[in-house]
Scaffold this motif. Sequence first.
Motif, mmCIF file in Angstrom:
data_model
loop_
_atom_site.group_PDB
_atom_site.id
_atom_site.type_symbol
_atom_site.label_atom_id
_atom_site.label_comp_id
_atom_site.label_asym_id
_atom_site.label_seq_id
_atom_site.Cartn_x
_atom_site.Cartn_y
_atom_site.Cartn_z
ATOM 1 N N GLN A 1 4.974 -4.691 -30.388
ATOM 2 C CA GLN A 1 6.691 -4.964 -29.946
ATOM 3 C C GLN A 1 7.657 -4.841 -31.684
ATOM 4 O OE1 GLN A 1 8.000 -4.257 -27.092
ATOM 5 N NE2 GLN A 1 5.121 -4.369 -26.990
ATOM 6 N N PRO A 2 8.081 -3.433 -31.379
ATOM 7 C CA PRO A 2 9.188 -3.231 -32.996
ATOM 8 C C PRO A 2 10.145 -4.808 -32.903
ATOM 9 C CG PRO A 2 10.170 -1.968 -30.686
ATOM 10 C CD PRO A 2 8.630 -2.396 -30.303
ATOM 11 N N TRP A 3 10.522 -5.218 -32.057
ATOM 12 C CA TRP A 3 11.761 -5.944 -32.184
ATOM 13 C C TRP A 3 10.591 -7.592 -32.362
ATOM 14 C CZ3 TRP A 3 10.382 -10.511 -28.805
ATOM 15 C CH2 TRP A 3 9.680 -10.253 -27.700
ATOM 16 N N ILE A 4 9.911 -8.014 -32.356
ATOM 17 C CA ILE A 4 9.153 -9.277 -32.289
ATOM 18 C C ILE A 4 8.824 -9.892 -33.725
ATOM 19 C CG2 ILE A 4 6.454 -8.701 -32.183
ATOM 20 C CD1 ILE A 4 8.006 -11.576 -31.186
ATOM 21 N N ILE A 5 8.807 -9.546 -34.794
ATOM 22 C CA ILE A 5 8.856 -9.518 -36.174
ATOM 23 C C ILE A 5 10.474 -9.733 -36.666
ATOM 24 C CG2 ILE A 5 8.041 -8.459 -38.708
ATOM 25 C CD1 ILE A 5 6.431 -6.801 -38.079
ATOM 26 N N PRO A 6 11.552 -8.328 -36.408
ATOM 27 C CA PRO A 6 12.547 -9.262 -36.741
ATOM 28 C C PRO A 6 13.263 -10.359 -36.362
ATOM 29 C CG PRO A 6 12.928 -7.410 -36.710
ATOM 30 C CD PRO A 6 11.869 -7.848 -35.937
ATOM 31 N N VAL A 7 12.454 -11.293 -34.783
ATOM 32 C CA VAL A 7 13.311 -11.939 -33.613
ATOM 33 C C VAL A 7 11.647 -13.121 -34.568
ATOM 34 C CG1 VAL A 7 12.744 -13.279 -31.768
ATOM 35 C CG2 VAL A 7 13.624 -10.633 -32.082
ATOM 36 N N VAL A 8 10.930 -13.679 -34.853
ATOM 37 C CA VAL A 8 10.561 -14.377 -35.301
ATOM 38 C C VAL A 8 10.975 -14.630 -37.063
ATOM 39 C CG1 VAL A 8 7.960 -14.768 -36.547
ATOM 40 C CG2 VAL A 8 7.966 -14.376 -34.441
ATOM 41 N N TRP A 9 11.831 -13.505 -38.195
ATOM 42 C CA TRP A 9 11.734 -14.190 -39.433
ATOM 43 C C TRP A 9 12.954 -14.167 -39.150
ATOM 44 C CZ3 TRP A 9 9.779 -14.520 -43.954
ATOM 45 C CH2 TRP A 9 8.599 -14.149 -44.196
ATOM 46 N N VAL A 10 14.133 -14.314 -38.202
ATOM 47 C CA VAL A 10 15.136 -14.731 -38.130
ATOM 48 C C VAL A 10 15.154 -15.865 -37.048
ATOM 49 C CG1 VAL A 10 17.292 -14.157 -37.025
ATOM 50 C CG2 VAL A 10 16.504 -12.227 -37.806
ATOM 51 N N GLY A 11 14.192 -16.358 -36.613
ATOM 52 C CA GLY A 11 14.175 -17.360 -36.392
ATOM 53 C C GLY A 11 14.228 -18.443 -37.137
ATOM 54 N N ILE B 1 15.319 -30.310 -33.753
ATOM 55 C CA ILE B 1 16.071 -28.819 -33.900
ATOM 56 C C ILE B 1 15.417 -27.456 -34.792
ATOM 57 C CG2 ILE B 1 17.981 -27.185 -33.328
ATOM 58 C CD1 ILE B 1 17.566 -29.617 -31.506
ATOM 59 N N GLY B 2 15.005 -27.351 -36.011
ATOM 60 C CA GLY B 2 14.944 -26.392 -36.840
ATOM 61 C C GLY B 2 12.836 -26.751 -36.469
ATOM 62 N N GLN B 3 12.110 -27.519 -35.877
ATOM 63 C CA GLN B 3 10.951 -27.416 -35.530
ATOM 64 C C GLN B 3 10.629 -26.912 -34.267
ATOM 65 O OE1 GLN B 3 10.001 -31.385 -35.759
ATOM 66 N NE2 GLN B 3 9.669 -32.290 -37.888
ATOM 67 N N ILE B 4 11.346 -27.213 -33.178
ATOM 68 C CA ILE B 4 11.584 -26.881 -32.343
ATOM 69 C C ILE B 4 11.836 -25.591 -31.849
ATOM 70 C CG2 ILE B 4 12.327 -26.784 -29.908
ATOM 71 C CD1 ILE B 4 12.570 -29.853 -29.526
ATOM 72 N N LEU B 5 12.855 -24.469 -32.987
ATOM 73 C CA LEU B 5 13.197 -23.571 -32.954
ATOM 74 C C LEU B 5 11.854 -22.879 -33.607
ATOM 75 C CD1 LEU B 5 15.000 -20.975 -33.029
ATOM 76 C CD2 LEU B 5 16.100 -21.935 -34.511
ATOM 77 N N TRP B 6 11.295 -23.514 -34.699
ATOM 78 C CA TRP B 6 10.146 -23.287 -35.152
ATOM 79 C C TRP B 6 9.443 -22.232 -34.583
ATOM 80 C CZ3 TRP B 6 5.246 -23.867 -36.162
ATOM 81 C CH2 TRP B 6 4.859 -23.016 -37.132
ATOM 82 N N CYS B 7 8.259 -23.399 -34.173
ATOM 83 C CA CYS B 7 8.011 -23.165 -32.846
ATOM 84 C C CYS B 7 8.137 -22.907 -31.474
ATOM 85 C CB CYS B 7 7.592 -25.239 -32.409
ATOM 86 S SG CYS B 7 5.971 -25.389 -31.221
ATOM 87 N N ALA B 8 9.313 -22.392 -31.087
ATOM 88 C CA ALA B 8 9.066 -21.273 -30.244
ATOM 89 C C ALA B 8 8.960 -19.495 -30.945
ATOM 90 C CB ALA B 8 10.879 -21.280 -30.085
ATOM 91 N N THR B 9 9.335 -19.466 -32.222
ATOM 92 C CA THR B 9 9.592 -18.371 -32.538
ATOM 93 C C THR B 9 7.819 -17.552 -32.887
ATOM 94 O OG1 THR B 9 9.758 -18.880 -34.310
ATOM 95 C CG2 THR B 9 12.103 -18.284 -33.622
ATOM 96 N N HIS B 10 7.517 -18.761 -33.172
ATOM 97 C CA HIS B 10 5.592 -18.628 -33.328
ATOM 98 C C HIS B 10 5.378 -18.716 -32.431
ATOM 99 C CE1 HIS B 10 6.462 -19.388 -36.950
ATOM 100 N NE2 HIS B 10 5.792 -19.206 -37.905
ATOM 101 N N LEU B 11 5.768 -19.497 -31.104
ATOM 102 C CA LEU B 11 4.734 -19.640 -29.856
ATOM 103 C C LEU B 11 4.808 -17.667 -29.388
ATOM 104 C CD1 LEU B 11 3.951 -20.346 -27.314
ATOM 105 C CD2 LEU B 11 6.491 -20.405 -26.360
ATOM 106 N N LEU B 12 6.307 -17.157 -29.317
ATOM 107 C CA LEU B 12 6.319 -15.725 -28.722
ATOM 108 C C LEU B 12 5.460 -14.597 -30.095
ATOM 109 C CD1 LEU B 12 10.885 -15.069 -29.294
ATOM 110 C CD2 LEU B 12 8.540 -14.803 -26.622
ATOM 111 N N TRP B 13 4.874 -15.205 -31.415
ATOM 112 C CA TRP B 13 4.401 -14.274 -32.087
ATOM 113 C C TRP B 13 2.515 -14.236 -31.757
ATOM 114 C CZ3 TRP B 13 4.435 -10.342 -34.634
ATOM 115 C CH2 TRP B 13 3.409 -10.156 -35.850
#
Length: 144
Positions: A66-76, A119-131
């Motif tokens: 998906q074209p949106w996933i890389i920016p979401v993971v990087w920004v998150g 909070i940072g760990q959870i956000l990092w984990c969530a973005t990598h869960l998407l990936w």
Amino acid sequence: MLALLLGFAVIHSGGASLRYWGAERIGERAWRLLFAAVSIPSAVVVIGYFLAHRYDGLRLWNLQDQPWIIPVVWVGTAISFLFLYPATYNLLEIPAVLKPQVRMYATGIIRISRHPQAIGQILWCATHLLWIGSSFMVATCAGL
């Protein structure tokens, strides 16, 4: 992974809850050294296991095309580091080189979250869960 996260939680949070008791008996610096001596190696084990097994488990979804996933993971991930980086302790206080100080923060990320590192760990984990999209990542995020 869940067992390792539970073990880390017991060591880290349990040790943190015993801080005043331990500091009264062996002193603040000695307690920090003891706490770091058990907490840091347990975190290294959890991180090492995660890195070795992050692609294990059932693939539940694949959004990598998906074209949106890389920016979401990087920004998150970037936002997660805004929480993680300033939340780290003064590293010279951990080995008791400097005398530990109690600080009250009324500005910056600490005014948003009581535990910005979590909070940072959870956000990092969530973005990598998407990936990654695996059952292992779901278990890791649930455990975290």
